[in-house]
Design a protein around this motif. Structure first.
Motif, PDB file in Angstrom:
ATOM      1  N   VAL A 147      23.206  65.008  19.210  1.00  0.00           N
ATOM      2  CA  VAL A 147      23.250  64.127  18.033  1.00  0.00           C
ATOM      3  C   VAL A 147      23.781  64.905  16.828  1.00  0.00           C
ATOM      4  N   HIS A 148      23.311  66.130  16.662  1.00  0.00           N
ATOM      5  CA  HIS A 148      23.826  67.015  15.606  1.00  0.00           C
ATOM      6  C   HIS A 148      25.322  67.243  15.802  1.00  0.00           C
TER       7      HIS A 148
ATOM      8  N   SER B 132      27.934  83.293  20.080  1.00  0.00           N
ATOM      9  CA  SER B 132      26.632  82.777  19.688  1.00  0.00           C
ATOM     10  C   SER B 132      26.789  81.318  19.282  1.00  0.00           C
ATOM     11  N   VAL B 133      25.669  80.672  19.004  1.00  0.00           N
ATOM     12  CA  VAL B 133      25.721  79.284  18.544  1.00  0.00           C
ATOM     13  C   VAL B 133      26.544  79.186  17.264  1.00  0.00           C
TER      14      VAL B 133
ATOM     15  N   ALA C 158      28.461  73.049  24.523  1.00  0.00           N
ATOM     16  CA  ALA C 158      27.451  72.836  23.484  1.00  0.00           C
ATOM     17  C   ALA C 158      26.060  72.699  24.094  1.00  0.00           C
ATOM     18  N   GLN C 159      25.951  71.961  25.188  1.00  0.00           N
ATOM     19  CA  GLN C 159      24.659  71.809  25.859  1.00  0.00           C
ATOM     20  C   GLN C 159      24.158  73.141  26.395  1.00  0.00           C
ATOM     21  N   ALA C 160      25.073  73.935  26.965  1.00  0.00           N
ATOM     22  CA  ALA C 160      24.672  75.244  27.507  1.00  0.00           C
ATOM     23  C   ALA C 160      24.151  76.166  26.415  1.00  0.00           C
ATOM     24  N   LEU C 161      24.676  76.008  25.200  1.00  0.00           N
ATOM     25  CA  LEU C 161      24.225  76.848  24.079  1.00  0.00           C
ATOM     26  C   LEU C 161      22.997  76.273  23.382  1.00  0.00           C
ATOM     27  N   GLY C 162      22.543  75.113  23.829  1.00  0.00           N
ATOM     28  CA  GLY C 162      21.345  74.509  23.244  1.00  0.00           C
ATOM     29  C   GLY C 162      21.602  73.739  21.964  1.00  0.00           C
TER      30      GLY C 162
ATOM     31  N   GLN D 116      13.504  62.894  19.979  1.00  0.00           N
ATOM     32  CA  GLN D 116      12.815  64.067  20.536  1.00  0.00           C
ATOM     33  C   GLN D 116      13.697  65.325  20.583  1.00  0.00           C
ATOM     34  N   GLY D 117      14.942  65.222  20.134  1.00  0.00           N
ATOM     35  CA  GLY D 117      15.851  66.361  20.198  1.00  0.00           C
ATOM     36  C   GLY D 117      15.548  67.442  19.186  1.00  0.00           C
TER      37      GLY D 117
END
Length: 431
Positions: A358-359, A314-315, A350-354, A430-431
């Protein structure tokens, strides 16, 4: 025949742990990979450089380094410490609080943990150990811990490096570091207060209120620098790179014209020191870009993503693993190498998990800074040990409570993304 990637990694480990600097070690290992793979190094170099010709982000690094060195050469540190002492010195364990607040303010000018420790370290450690009020090891420990705030509060050289590999906005990354930096400072001050009561540290001599306006006036030019930088960036007046040049010019102007504390000879020495520091960072960046080329050719990010994907993390699980990996790596290798080499491997997952990039940037920079105060690498530990004369093991012992405080702050930063993203969103992210 040995696999070229395996040979590259083995050679890199051998050279790095053998005492060679990370930059040359990475370049040598990457060159060995290209030769074993039968690739033309000149074509690889052209491919690496193509993405840099139209980018000016990296110019911010030597300019921020120059600004920090000018401030260290001048009397800005003395003025800022006097201001911080008047502000929080009257609290229990006051000079510990002064140490943290001074680092918080100085970090808004230097962008470097090393510059913070060197610039403020000697002065504040001498203040704390004078008349035996604090042990040298405690003064060194809180100095090292508070210096980690430097690259979190903007401007930040590590954030610029992260922007290079993640293709994120430097301005929004700077904004994302403000609240986490304040949180880290608050946790360190809270721990200092606990330690002050436990060890019965003295309260600093109170500075008369009538002296506060004079002290504030003398510190105002230095205090205005972060305001000018951040106001210019978020007001749309200047880019982060242009802000770095303004920072260097402003630091020189107030040191020469207002404080009159930098001579021509000192300025020349400052330029030489900044050039050396820039060259060191530049070699590391060159090596990292070469190794990034190797990593891309070997498709390592997708391999890591597939490996992690088979465990169906999970994230939260991924972020826990990420923190553990970077905390361990921070004990062993340079923060710049972590940001430039290791981070790109995890970005696709990280991108695949949303996870917002920036975080993610703030998380990895905080991890890298904590690595600066964890043995065996712990560069800040060696710096404050040299400045204070305290044995390294005693510093580490006194550092442990502050390390725990920073880990609590890291946990909040990791699992409460709104703490990080609130301000950037307020500024239009906008993230």
């Amino acid at each position: 025949m040995i696999d070229p990637l395996a040979a590259c990694l083995i050679l890199l480990a051998f050279l790095a742990f053998g005492g060679l600097s990370m930059g040359p070690a990475i370049i040598a290992a990457s060159t060995a990979y290209l030769l074993l793979k039968g690739l033309d190094p000149s074509i690889a170099a052209e491919s690496i450089l193509q993405g840099l010709f139209n980018g000016y982000t990296l110019l911010a690094i030597p300019l921020f380094i120059l600004a920090a060195d000018i401030m260290n050469a001048g009397s800005l540190a003395d003025r800022l410490l006097a201001f911080c002492r008047a502000l929080v010195g009257r609290l229990k364990g006051g000079l510990g609080h002064v140490n943290v607040v001074a680092s918080l303010i100085f970090s808004g000018m230097s962008g470097s943990a090393i510059a913070d420790a060197v610039g403020m370290g000697k002065i504040i450690i001498n203040m704390m150990t004078k008349d035996g009020k604090y042990s040298a090891s405690y003064a060194a420990a809180i100095t090292a811990a508070s210096a980690t705030i430097g690259p979190i509060i903007p401007p930040s050289i590590p954030m610029v490096l992260y922007a290079l590999v993640s293709d994120q906005s430097v301005g929004f990354l700077f904004a994302a570091g403000i609240v986490p930096g304040l949180l880290m400072a608050a946790m360190l001050m809270l721990m200092n207060m606990v330690m002050a009561h436990r060890r019965k540290f003295p309260t600093d001599d109170k500075i008369p209120l009538r002296d506060f306006p004079r002290i504030t006036f003398e510190a105002t030019p230095a205090l205005l620098l972060p305001v000018i930088l951040l106001g210019g960036i978020y007001g749309g007046v200047m880019t982060p790179t242009e802000a770095a040049s303004v920072a260097a010019f402003y630091a020189l102007f107030i040191s020469v014209a207002f404080y009159r504390s930098v001579s021509a000879r000192q300025f020349y020495s400052t330029l030489v020191a900044a050039a050396r520091s820039t060259a060191t960072v530049g070699i590391l960046i060159a090596g990292a870009l070469a190794l990034k080329y190797v990593i891309t050719r070997e498709n390592l990010p997708d391999i890591v993503a597939a490996f992690i994907g088979q465990y169906d993390l999970s994230v939260v699980g991924f972020l826990i693993v990420l923190n553990l990996v970077f905390l361990v790596l921070g004990c062993l290798i340079d923060a710049g190498a972590i940001l430039l080499i290791i981070v790109p491997i995890f970005i696709p997952t990280a991108q695949a998990l949303g996870i917002d990039l920036v975080h993610l940037g703030v998380i990895v920079v905080v991890n890298a800074m904590i690595g600066l105060i964890t043995p065996p690498y712990g560069l800040l530990l060696f710096i404050v040990s040299s400045i204070s004369g305290a044995p390294l093991m005693q510093i580490i012992r006194d550092l442990l409570p502050f390390l725990c405080a920073l880990l609590v702050a890291l946990g909040i930063i990791t699992f409460c993304p709104d703490v990080v993203l609130w301000l950037p969103r307020l500024l239009g992210y906008q993230g």
